[in-house]
Write a protein that holds these residues in place. Structure first.
Motif, PDB file in Angstrom:
ATOM      1  N   ASN A   1       0.818  -1.220   0.000  1.00 30.54           N
ATOM      2  CA  ASN A   1       0.000   0.000   0.000  1.00 30.54           C
ATOM      3  C   ASN A   1       0.850   1.269   0.000  1.00 30.54           C
ATOM      4  O   ASN A   1       0.304   2.366   0.092  1.00 30.54           O
ATOM      5  CB  ASN A   1      -0.931   0.018   1.226  1.00 30.54           C
ATOM      6  CG  ASN A   1      -2.111  -0.914   1.047  1.00 30.54           C
ATOM      7  OD1 ASN A   1      -2.633  -1.097  -0.051  1.00 30.54           O
ATOM      8  ND2 ASN A   1      -2.524  -1.541   2.138  1.00 30.54           N
ATOM      9  N   ARG A   2       2.168   1.123  -0.115  1.00 32.87           N
ATOM     10  CA  ARG A   2       3.025   2.313  -0.166  1.00 32.87           C
ATOM     11  C   ARG A   2       2.664   3.139  -1.391  1.00 32.87           C
ATOM     12  O   ARG A   2       2.505   2.604  -2.495  1.00 32.87           O
ATOM     13  CB  ARG A   2       4.499   1.909  -0.218  1.00 32.87           C
ATOM     14  CG  ARG A   2       4.967   1.195   1.048  1.00 32.87           C
ATOM     15  CD  ARG A   2       6.361   0.612   0.855  1.00 32.87           C
ATOM     16  NE  ARG A   2       7.394   1.637   0.827  1.00 32.87           N
ATOM     17  CZ  ARG A   2       8.041   2.081   1.911  1.00 32.87           C
ATOM     18  NH1 ARG A   2       7.738   1.585   3.102  1.00 32.87           N
ATOM     19  NH2 ARG A   2       8.978   2.989   1.798  1.00 32.87           N
ATOM     20  N   PRO A   3       2.516   4.469  -1.232  1.00 31.17           N
ATOM     21  CA  PRO A   3       2.088   5.297  -2.368  1.00 31.17           C
ATOM     22  C   PRO A   3       3.185   5.462  -3.409  1.00 31.17           C
ATOM     23  O   PRO A   3       4.371   5.582  -3.083  1.00 31.17           O
ATOM     24  CB  PRO A   3       1.749   6.633  -1.710  1.00 31.17           C
ATOM     25  CG  PRO A   3       2.596   6.680  -0.483  1.00 31.17           C
ATOM     26  CD  PRO A   3       2.688   5.262  -0.006  1.00 31.17           C
ATOM     27  N   VAL A   4       2.780   5.468  -4.666  1.00 28.26           N
ATOM     28  CA  VAL A   4       3.693   5.679  -5.795  1.00 28.26           C
ATOM     29  C   VAL A   4       3.241   6.924  -6.546  1.00 28.26           C
ATOM     30  O   VAL A   4       2.086   7.009  -6.991  1.00 28.26           O
ATOM     31  CB  VAL A   4       3.699   4.464  -6.736  1.00 28.26           C
ATOM     32  CG1 VAL A   4       4.555   4.749  -7.975  1.00 28.26           C
ATOM     33  CG2 VAL A   4       4.221   3.222  -6.019  1.00 28.26           C
ATOM     34  N   THR A   5       4.131   7.903  -6.660  1.00 30.97           N
ATOM     35  CA  THR A   5       3.799   9.138  -7.364  1.00 30.97           C
ATOM     36  C   THR A   5       4.566   9.280  -8.678  1.00 30.97           C
ATOM     37  O   THR A   5       4.327  10.211  -9.436  1.00 30.97           O
ATOM     38  CB  THR A   5       4.117  10.351  -6.483  1.00 30.97           C
ATOM     39  OG1 THR A   5       5.510  10.337  -6.137  1.00 30.97           O
ATOM     40  CG2 THR A   5       3.284  10.330  -5.215  1.00 30.97           C
ATOM     41  N   GLY A   6       5.494   8.381  -8.947  1.00 33.47           N
ATOM     42  CA  GLY A   6       6.252   8.451 -10.189  1.00 33.47           C
ATOM     43  C   GLY A   6       7.143   7.235 -10.335  1.00 33.47           C
ATOM     44  O   GLY A   6       7.243   6.402  -9.417  1.00 33.47           O
ATOM     45  N   LEU A   7       7.763   7.096 -11.505  1.00 33.09           N
ATOM     46  CA  LEU A   7       8.683   5.996 -11.778  1.00 33.09           C
ATOM     47  C   LEU A   7      10.066   6.540 -12.093  1.00 33.09           C
ATOM     48  O   LEU A   7      10.216   7.672 -12.570  1.00 33.09           O
ATOM     49  CB  LEU A   7       8.196   5.143 -12.953  1.00 33.09           C
ATOM     50  CG  LEU A   7       7.212   4.012 -12.607  1.00 33.09           C
ATOM     51  CD1 LEU A   7       5.863   4.576 -12.214  1.00 33.09           C
ATOM     52  CD2 LEU A   7       7.078   3.045 -13.777  1.00 33.09           C
ATOM     53  N   ASN A   8      11.080   5.745 -11.834  1.00 33.92           N
ATOM     54  CA  ASN A   8      12.463   6.125 -12.106  1.00 33.92           C
ATOM     55  C   ASN A   8      13.196   4.888 -12.606  1.00 33.92           C
ATOM     56  O   ASN A   8      12.902   3.766 -12.176  1.00 33.92           O
ATOM     57  CB  ASN A   8      13.112   6.648 -10.823  1.00 33.92           C
ATOM     58  CG  ASN A   8      14.404   7.414 -11.095  1.00 33.92           C
ATOM     59  OD1 ASN A   8      14.909   7.425 -12.213  1.00 33.92           O
ATOM     60  ND2 ASN A   8      14.930   8.048 -10.054  1.00 33.92           N
ATOM     61  N   ILE A   9      14.125   5.098 -13.533  1.00 31.95           N
ATOM     62  CA  ILE A   9      14.895   3.988 -14.105  1.00 31.95           C
ATOM     63  C   ILE A   9      16.312   4.041 -13.561  1.00 31.95           C
ATOM     64  O   ILE A   9      16.971   5.080 -13.601  1.00 31.95           O
ATOM     65  CB  ILE A   9      14.911   4.062 -15.638  1.00 31.95           C
ATOM     66  CG1 ILE A   9      13.491   3.952 -16.181  1.00 31.95           C
ATOM     67  CG2 ILE A   9      15.793   2.951 -16.218  1.00 31.95           C
ATOM     68  CD1 ILE A   9      13.412   4.139 -17.680  1.00 31.95           C
ATOM     69  N   MET A  10      16.771   2.920 -13.045  1.00 29.16           N
ATOM     70  CA  MET A  10      18.121   2.851 -12.492  1.00 29.16           C
ATOM     71  C   MET A  10      19.117   2.607 -13.623  1.00 29.16           C
ATOM     72  O   MET A  10      19.180   1.522 -14.197  1.00 29.16           O
ATOM     73  CB  MET A  10      18.196   1.732 -11.456  1.00 29.16           C
ATOM     74  CG  MET A  10      19.565   1.616 -10.790  1.00 29.16           C
ATOM     75  SD  MET A  10      19.581   0.308  -9.522  1.00 29.16           S
ATOM     76  CE  MET A  10      21.276   0.438  -8.935  1.00 29.16           C
ATOM     77  N   GLU A  11      19.921   3.649 -13.901  1.00 25.72           N
ATOM     78  CA  GLU A  11      20.912   3.557 -14.964  1.00 25.72           C
ATOM     79  C   GLU A  11      22.346   3.586 -14.446  1.00 25.72           C
ATOM     80  O   GLU A  11      23.283   3.303 -15.184  1.00 25.72           O
ATOM     81  CB  GLU A  11      20.721   4.726 -15.947  1.00 25.72           C
ATOM     82  CG  GLU A  11      19.383   4.713 -16.676  1.00 25.72           C
ATOM     83  CD  GLU A  11      19.302   3.591 -17.706  1.00 25.72           C
ATOM     84  OE1 GLU A  11      20.369   3.088 -18.134  1.00 25.72           O
ATOM     85  OE2 GLU A  11      18.180   3.221 -18.080  1.00 25.72           O
ATOM     86  N   VAL A  12      22.523   3.997 -13.164  1.00 24.65           N
ATOM     87  CA  VAL A  12      23.861   4.129 -12.593  1.00 24.65           C
ATOM     88  C   VAL A  12      23.880   3.440 -11.233  1.00 24.65           C
ATOM     89  O   VAL A  12      22.847   3.317 -10.565  1.00 24.65           O
ATOM     90  CB  VAL A  12      24.243   5.619 -12.434  1.00 24.65           C
ATOM     91  CG1 VAL A  12      24.401   6.274 -13.792  1.00 24.65           C
ATOM     92  CG2 VAL A  12      23.196   6.360 -11.611  1.00 24.65           C
ATOM     93  N   PRO A  13      25.061   3.002 -10.785  1.00 23.73           N
ATOM     94  CA  PRO A  13      25.121   2.316  -9.481  1.00 23.73           C
ATOM     95  C   PRO A  13      24.746   3.230  -8.301  1.00 23.73           C
ATOM     96  O   PRO A  13      24.121   2.790  -7.343  1.00 23.73           O
ATOM     97  CB  PRO A  13      26.575   1.859  -9.392  1.00 23.73           C
ATOM     98  CG  PRO A  13      27.050   1.811 -10.816  1.00 23.73           C
ATOM     99  CD  PRO A  13      26.346   2.924 -11.511  1.00 23.73           C
ATOM    100  N   ASP A  14      25.175   4.514  -8.369  1.00 19.15           N
ATOM    101  CA  ASP A  14      24.926   5.420  -7.235  1.00 19.15           C
ATOM    102  C   ASP A  14      23.584   6.129  -7.384  1.00 19.15           C
ATOM    103  O   ASP A  14      23.486   7.342  -7.291  1.00 19.15           O
ATOM    104  CB  ASP A  14      26.067   6.433  -7.115  1.00 19.15           C
ATOM    105  CG  ASP A  14      26.266   7.232  -8.397  1.00 19.15           C
ATOM    106  OD1 ASP A  14      25.773   6.785  -9.465  1.00 19.15           O
ATOM    107  OD2 ASP A  14      26.885   8.314  -8.329  1.00 19.15           O
ATOM    108  N   VAL A  15      22.551   5.347  -7.594  1.00 22.37           N
ATOM    109  CA  VAL A  15      21.232   5.912  -7.880  1.00 22.37           C
ATOM    110  C   VAL A  15      20.608   6.612  -6.676  1.00 22.37           C
ATOM    111  O   VAL A  15      19.720   7.452  -6.834  1.00 22.37           O
ATOM    112  CB  VAL A  15      20.294   4.782  -8.376  1.00 22.37           C
ATOM    113  CG1 VAL A  15      19.945   3.841  -7.233  1.00 22.37           C
ATOM    114  CG2 VAL A  15      19.044   5.344  -9.023  1.00 22.37           C
TER     115      VAL A  15
END
Length: 563
Positions: free
Chosen positions: A46-60
């Motif tokens: 049930n954690r809210p999601v307001t957007g998506l992000n793509i992990m492209e680097v290790p230090d995300v």
């Protein structure tokens, strides 16, 4: 266009600190994520999601925002030998949880075959969801479908909030009350709503019978029916849902509390956002109501003050005017004078504005308690005291029951920041012409009771005994002179005099039984005999002369009243 992990975050788009987004479980229902599996952390779906992000680097971790769903192929988690760096993945999951992300989604098979057990165990312990994305799904499709769902959801939320705000504003403009506001919020958000004073006294509500019954047996309601708002810091579990309190305030002034009861579900962030808007509208209505109450209260208070200080016209005029105010004074009554106790030595000094707030809340509590017993009961705020004229039976047999019930309701369990107070109660009066004397005696009962018993005292004038007569003496110097004349050096403010006075009072209390007095003060019998001899040398033969004994007893009572 999708935002990649190495894009710097733009915090100017954060319109509110309270996010409202789709629960992760709803995000996983979009077409692009059909067949997604929850690998760990299912309790956090049930954690809210307001957007998506793509992990492209290790230090995300330096680029993510709260309440995002981070998706990856797992490639940035590989080491130089193209093997999964388990320690890095464990640290990533912990970091994402600390930054309050909505979840972590990974596509297995191409770079990472499985999620290690230690990572899954950590996610389960944190309640942080890890989701497996189907192999054939393209990230572009996930982003497109997810943002379409989020935009639709947020549009609906904004429309709901706007509709609720418009409806509540219309209620205020059309002269509605708090009951209507509570009912509207309850209907739109499908929750129970109570509007209470700042110390938890219910003013209005829209609560189902089932929810109210559950609330009455919970830890959040005291015996007087007050909501224990001091126990509701943030959301607290309530049934399958939660209960929480929102402040209703304006211009830095604390006005009320909005208590929200949701038995069947946990409130969404969008619900909280809508409730905050409702609290703002409620503040406007309460401010208007307070202005009206202040004018009416001053008018009622001025009239009652004139009656109690014998400045009103004929009894017939008083009865007719009181009837016009909705008060019935033509019946047996007792006058109750209640005063907030002064702050203790260990309490910080408060401003006059804060003190006025204490008195306003105190007067509001009395009005609410009295009006529940009957709107025909007179009650008014005299700035430094609250005066209530409580109806009783003609013979006065129920005075204690009536008064103690009212005092208990006002005091409650002393929670919610309520201040202690003392009360004085007059004898029963049968006509309005007796009210001034009754008011004077109730005020004296407060003063004498507070001196004798300290803060929080309840004193009946008729039960003061000889103190009742002593309180009628207008000249304090006359009483002081009597004490000095009777007690002599024992009236001095010294440790020796106080010690002998204590022995003297014990002797009087036990009817001059020397053996009993010795046991009470833990003295040897001969020591007590010696003290009796010394006291008689100072006071006279009080052990054999009833008149001397009476004078000594009265003088000690005067000293106690002066302390």
């Amino acid at each position: 266009m999708a935002r990649l992990a190495n894009d710097p975050p733009d915090r100017s788009h954060n319109l509110t600190d309270t996010p409202y987004g789709l629960p992760l479980s709803d995000v996983l229902r979009i077409d692009a994520l059909a067949g997604a599996k929850t690998l760990a952390g299912a309790v956090g779906m049930n954690r809210p999601v307001t957007g998506l992000n793509i992990m492209e680097v290790p230090d995300v971790l330096g680029w993510v925002k709260p309440h995002e769903l981070l998706v990856t192929t797992g490639f940035p988690l590989l080491d130089r030998e193209r093997r999964l760096d388990v320690a890095r993945m464990v640290a990533l999951v912990q970091g994402l949880y600390d930054k309050t992300l909505g979840g972590f989604a990974i596509k297995l098979g191409r770079y990472v075959d499985t999620v290690p057990d230690e990572v899954l165990a950590l996610a389960d312990a944190l309640g942080f969801p890890i989701v497996q994305i189907p192999d054939e799904v393209a990230f572009d499709d996930v982003l497109k479908d997810a943002y379409a769902a989020l935009n639709a959801f947020q549009s609906n939320v904004l429309a709901q909030i706007d509709a609720l705000h418009s409806a509540l504003t219309m209620i205020v403009l059309e002269g509605g009350d708090l009951e209507q506001i509570a009912a509207e919020v309850s209907q739109v958000l499908d929750v129970g709503v109570l509007v209470t004073s700042t110390d938890g006294r219910e003013w209005a509500g829209a609560l189902s019978d089932e929810a109210r019954a559950t609330l009455e047996v919970s830890e959040f309601l005291d015996m007087s029916g007050r909501v224990r708002i001091e126990r509701l810091r943030g959301a607290r579990p309530f049934g399958a849902g939660e209960i929480r309190v929102l402040n209703v305030a304006t211009s830095g002034t604390d006005l009320a509390r909005l208590v929200v009861v949701s038995e069947r579900r946990v409130l969404r962030a969008s619900d909280v956002y809508a409730l905050e808007r409702a609290a703002t509208v409620a503040a406007l209505l309460i401010t208007r109501m307070q202005a009206v109450v202040a004018v009416e209260g001053k008018y009622r208070g001025d009239f009652l003050r004139d009656v109690l200080t014998d400045r009103a016209e004929s009894p017939q005029y008083v009865l007719e005017h009181a009837e016009g105010l909705g008060w019935d004074l033509d019946r047996p009554l007792v006058v109750v004078v209640a005063q907030l106790d002064p702050p203790g030595p260990d309490e910080a000094v408060v401003s006059s504005r804060t003190h006025r707030g204490f008195q306003d809340r105190f007067a509001a509590a009395w009005r609410q308690v009295v009006e529940r017993r009957g709107r025909s009961i007179a009650v008014a705020d005299f700035s430094s005291q609250v005066v209530a004229l409580l109806p009783v039976s003609g013979d006065g047999s129920d005075v204690s029951e009536v008064v103690e019930e009212a005092l208990a309701a006002v005091r409650g369990d002393s929670g919610g920041g309520r201040r202690p107070f003392s009360a004085g109660i007059s004898r029963v009066v049968s006509g309005v012409e007796e009210l001034p004397d009754a008011y004077t005696r109730a005020r004296k009962a407060v003063d004498v009771g507070r001196r004798m018993q300290g803060s929080g005292s309840t004193t009946y004038f008729d039960r003061l005994g000889v103190r009742r007569l002593l309180s009628q003496v207008e000249d304090p110097a006359e009483l002081d002179g009597f004490v000095t004349e009777v007690l002599g050096t024992l009236a001095e403010d010294s440790a020796t005099a106080a010690d002998l006075r204590a022995t003297l009072q014990v002797l009087l209390d036990v009817n001059l039984n020397v053996a009993e007095a010795a046991r009470t003060q833990h003295f040897h019998y001969n020591t007590m005999r010696y003290r009796v001899t010394k006291l008689e040398s100072l006071l006279g033969p009080f052990s054999t002369d009833p008149q001397v004994r009476l004078d000594v007893a009265v003088a000690l009572q005067i000293l106690q009243m002066r302390e």
